[in-house]
Design a protein around this motif. Structure first.
Motif, short mmCIF file in Angstrom:
data_model
loop_
_atom_site.label_atom_id
_atom_site.label_comp_id
_atom_site.label_asym_id
_atom_site.label_seq_id
_atom_site.Cartn_x
_atom_site.Cartn_y
_atom_site.Cartn_z
N LEU A 100 -7.27 0.27 0.11
CA LEU A 100 -6.38 1.27 0.32
C LEU A 100 -5.29 1.43 -1.09
O LEU A 100 -5.47 0.68 -1.95
N VAL A 141 0.81 -1.49 0.10
CA VAL A 141 -0.15 0.01 0.03
C VAL A 141 0.75 1.28 -0.02
O VAL A 141 2.11 1.03 0.39
N TRP A 181 -0.89 3.84 5.02
CA TRP A 181 -1.43 2.85 5.89
C TRP A 181 -2.30 3.86 6.93
O TRP A 181 -1.49 4.09 7.78
N THR A 218 -10.53 4.16 1.15
CA THR A 218 -9.78 5.40 0.27
C THR A 218 -10.50 6.41 0.00
O THR A 218 -9.80 7.25 -0.68
N ALA A 261 -6.88 1.73 9.22
CA ALA A 261 -6.54 0.35 8.65
C ALA A 261 -5.39 -0.34 10.01
O ALA A 261 -5.67 -1.58 10.08
N THR A 305 -6.06 1.64 -6.39
CA THR A 305 -6.17 0.92 -5.01
C THR A 305 -5.98 -0.65 -5.03
O THR A 305 -6.11 -1.11 -6.24
#
Ligand code: AMP
Ligand code: MG
Length: 325
Positions: A96, A73, A76, A182, A80, A112
């Motif tokens: 994410l 990702v 973070w 997101t 999350a 994503t």
């Protein structure tokens, strides 16, 4: 021929196969996954090809924990971290912002990535020994019933030269909750065992459940198309009272056997909602194998409390698609 292997030898052989860019089916607590090296675009393409899955439907990347999750990702967020610390390893997938190292094919060329740490000793051993994340959509031909035993995987891909790690029957039995982190509004894209209430409490934030109904023309998550999880046999979802109209050539998946006349072939399913979830795909596979003229599924009992409601919602979403024309 595909083959089913178990034990430490199976993990070692699976790691070797993954390293060569081959596919390895592996057990998770939800359903069996069709694993490939998430950083190898060619191997990931093999997953789409074998499943017959449209390239527009992105895959979930399976990791062994938070440290590995952070490698796939770009960001973070605190939410999350809270979700991972509360539910991982377990049946919650987070969407994410994607890191550049993840090939576009994994994410349907979007920005994503979906990531999850599965709660099954074989899955964790495979990922840890491999040392890299593994993509893992359900190990079934696209659109069909998800597999909850190694034999289901074998039935779906008998000639695929696929190595299948035997980890017994999947305990949870339905796919993970998918939660999108997101955008400003956090959303459930696919309902699962862990419901919106629980997640909302974990992150002290309101979240939206926008998983579309099977008849909703707008598929808001790329994977949420109407027909899915489908047996070959025509299948309907009915309330208990309707079961009396079934005929001798039908198969009925039922939790209330005692309270209706025994017409057709009966496949019992527990009435307790979590056990219903863990058995529903197995029951559908069994029903389909018998080649009845129709499969009738008795709707799960209503249940009580937010946890039971969440599980029932997840089951009904799957069964809506299993019976969608
Ligand atoms: P499956 O692995 O076949 O059970 O399906 C994975 C689910 O996660 C599908 O509903 C996908 O659409 C969803 N998913 C995977 N990656 C993403 C993503 N990047 N954004 C939104 N949904 C995703
Ligand atoms: Mg699937």
């Amino acid at each position: 021929m595909s083959e089913i292997l178990e034990g430490p030898h199976a993990i070692a052989f699976g790691v070797k196969r993954l390293g060569e860019g081959n596919l390895v089916a592996f057990p998770t607590e939800t359903v069996y996954g069709l694993g490939a090296d998430a950083f190898n675009a060619q191997a990931v393409q093999r997953v789409f090809t074998l499943k017959g899955r449209p390239n527009t439907n992105p895959l979930i990347v399976h990791v062994s924990g938070i440290v590995m999750a952070k490698t796939v990702v770009a960001h973070w967020p605190d939410a999350a971290d809270l979700i991972a610390r509360t539910y991982w390893p377990g049946p919650v997938t987070m969407v994410l912002p994607k890191a550049d190292v993840v090939p576009g094919i994994v994410c349907a060329n979007g920005s994503t990535v979906a990531v999850r740490c599965p709660e099954h000793p074989c899955a964790l051993a495979l990922i840890e020994s491999f040392g890299k994340p593994i993509v893992g959509p359900s190990a079934n031909p696209s659109g069909h019933i998800s597999p909850t035993t190694p034999e289901h995987v074998m039935d779906g891909f008998p000639d695929a030269n696929l190595m299948i790690v035997d980890g017994g029957r999947c305990r949870t039995g339905i796919e993970s909750t998918v939660v999108d982190l997101t955008s400003k509004t956090i959303r459930i894209l696919r309902p699962g065992f862990i419901g919106p209430h629980a997640i909302s409490k974990t992150i002290s934030q309101n979240i939206e459940s926008i998983a579309p109904l099977p008849h909703d023309p707008i598929a808001r998550s790329p994977g949420l198309i109407g027909a899915h999880y489908q047996p070959r046999t025509p299948t309907k979802l009915v309330p208990t009272a309707a079961l009396k109209s079934a005929t001798d050539s039908d198969t009925i998946i039922t939790w209330s056997i005692q309270s209706h006349p025994a017409k057709g072939t009966l496949i019992p399913i527990p009435r307790q909602i979590d056990a219903y979830a863990s058995n529903i795909y197995r029951a559908l596979h069994d029903a389909d194998r018998g080649n009845p003229s129709a499969i009738w599924i008795e709707e799960p009992p209503t249940g009580s409390g937010t946890d039971e409601l969440a599980i029932r919602t997840a089951i009904m979403e799957r069964l809506g698609r299993a019976t969608h024309k």
